[in-house]
Design an enzyme around this catalytic site. Structure first.
Site, PDB file in Angstrom:
ATOM      1  CB  CYS A 213      -4.023   6.275   4.720  1.00 45.37           C
ATOM      2  SG  CYS A 213      -2.335   5.797   4.301  1.00 45.37           S
TER       3      CYS A 213
ATOM      4  CD  GLU B  28       7.174   7.753   0.196  1.00 44.86           C
ATOM      5  OE1 GLU B  28       7.299   7.335  -0.977  1.00 44.86           O
ATOM      6  OE2 GLU B  28       6.580   7.108   1.074  1.00 44.86           O
TER       7      GLU B  28
ATOM      8  CB  SER C 288       4.331   6.916  -2.568  1.00 42.87           C
ATOM      9  OG  SER C 288       3.843   7.171  -1.271  1.00 42.87           O
TER      10      SER C 288
ATOM     11  CD  GLU D 242       0.682   0.387  -7.357  1.00 48.23           C
ATOM     12  OE1 GLU D 242      -0.020   0.411  -8.376  1.00 48.23           O
ATOM     13  OE2 GLU D 242       1.913   0.143  -7.385  1.00 48.23           O
TER      14      GLU D 242
ATOM     15  CB  ALA E 100      -0.924  -0.008   1.213  1.00 48.05           C
TER      16      ALA E 100
END
Length: 416
Positions: free
Chosen positions: A365, A374, A259, A257, A254
């Site tokens: 999340c 990021e 990011s 993918e 999770a």
């Protein structure tokens, strides 16, 4: 590419609804990669709680208004347990493999609460903020490598995937020697067309890698998340080895993918909107707000909140019967003009941008602070260091991932 935004394509609210005896097929494809499907505009206006037919042949409900999505995801009568018979899985093998492996995002309290309490201390704002120098070092090194390659290059594996995978591996203490291995695992496990056997094989390879690292950390723990999970939870009996493997596996899948897809899509958007690129280059302090707006506009995890009504639930005058599957449309909510005026417009100074791109409620999340970091570092560094970056193919040759759990880009050839 530059398809019209929903705000520029008005949908008459007087238009007749489709035949109620034949629920529309879901998922609904995006016409514009930087927006929700245009059909969501009609749904919000006429059918805010609508019946749909899933790829599995099952029927479920979709909820598309901002307030309704938040209300639904905060309702204690809604279940995320993937073992429930009418769980609205979108992939062929998704429910079977999920019921077998029990990823914590597909569980309810108290089981889900136990996992969140274990992970939350690792993803606090303070801990993630402390990772910024390490993330900057990773990003600079990967950008050096990309620029050293012969242009044109595929931006997705060389930068977007490399950044997201390297950062999550840095956090966990996992060697990031084979970045494409992690991408392949996610490509199979996240595809709606993968069978349970294919997903199990892909995840089996990932679990074997993690299991070997767990054995090493048992003997010699380090200063990383995997070591802290082993020492603080596996050794104490708080978690079993299969539970640890599932938890670390879903964290990798999770985390990397979403990011990867956001870095690639945001870069494509900036390349097609040089005015936004210049705005950020002139005022880098806008980057956190820009990332927040990109998250809202893209809402790439649109249909991740798959739920089942544990009891009858009334939303906007419609009763969702107990045991029916229901999907909270994050992109529908994030493009609701009642909450976000002119939702198709990208505004880095948009006030009260309380989007639900990371979900809402107890399942919101857990890695959202890391994702924001990021994106901020990857995009700021790219804009600053590669001012001549441009697409190397015509817009129409860019391939998008319409059949994955999260929306994204398959290939993005760029040059400079």
């Amino acid at each position: 590419m530059n398809p019209p935004t929903p705000s520029s394509v008005p949908v008459p609210v007087s238009a007749p609804a489709p035949d109620a005896s034949r629920p529309r097929d879901f998922p609904i494809r995006r016409g514009c990669p930087f927006s929700a499907p245009e059909e969501y505009t009609r749904l919000r206006a006429l059918e805010p709680v609508a019946r749909v037919t899933l790829p599995t042949g099952r029927e479920a409900w979709v909820v598309s208004r901002y307030e309704d999505v938040r209300e639904l995801l905060a309702d204690p009568r809604i279940s995320a347990d993937i073992r429930r018979p009418n769980f609205p899985a979108l992939g062929e093998g998704e429910q079977e493999i999920g019921a077998r492996l029990r990823p914590f995002i597909r569980t309810d309290a108290p089981e889900h609460t136990r996992y969140r309490r274990m992970l939350l201390p690792e993803f606090t704002v303070r801990r993630i903020r402390a990772m910024r120098p390490a993330v900057q070092t990773i990003v600079d090194g990967l950008l050096d490598s990309m620029l050293a390659a012969e242009a044109p290059v595929d931006f997705v594996p060389l930068y977007a995937n490399a950044v997201s995978t390297s950062v999550i591996c840095e956090l966990l203490g996992i060697p990031a020697e084979n970045l494409e291995f992690f991408r392949d695992v996610t490509r199979i496990s996240g595809s709606r067309h993968s069978s349970a056997e294919q997903v199990a094989e892909a995840l089996g390879g990932l679990f074997a890698l993690i299991s070997d690292l767990v054995a090493q950390r048992q003997e010699q723990p380090g200063d990383d998340l995997l070591s802290r999970l082993v020492v603080g939870h596996l050794r104490t009996g708080d978690i079993t080895l299969p539970e640890l493997l599932s938890t670390v596996g879903i964290t990798i899948n999770a985390g990397r993918e979403t990011s990867t897809n956001m870095i690639a899509l945001s870069t494509l958007l900036l390349l097609q909107r040089p005015d936004l690129m210049e705005e950020l280059r002139a005022d880098p302090s806008l980057m956190p707000a820009a990332v927040n707006e990109f998250l809202r506009v893209m809402s790439i995890a649109d249909s991740i909140p798959l739920r089942v009504a544990a009891q009858d639930i009334e939303i906007s005058g419609t009763v969702i019967p107990a045991d029916d599957g229901v999907i909270a449309l994050l992109a529908g909510a994030d493009h609701d003009p009642e909450q976000f005026p002119d939702p198709g417009r990208i505004d880095f100074r948009r006030p009260d941008n309380h989007h639900v791109a990371f979900g809402y409620g107890v399942h919101q999340c857990i890695g959202q602070h890391l994702a924001r970091l990021e994106l901020e570092v990857a995009l700021e560094t790219l804009i600053r260091r590669v001012p001549t970056l441009r697409l190397a193919v015509p817009d129409e040759e860019i391939d998008f991932k319409h059949d994955s759990a999260t929306f994204g880009i398959e290939r993005l050839p760029v040059t400079w």
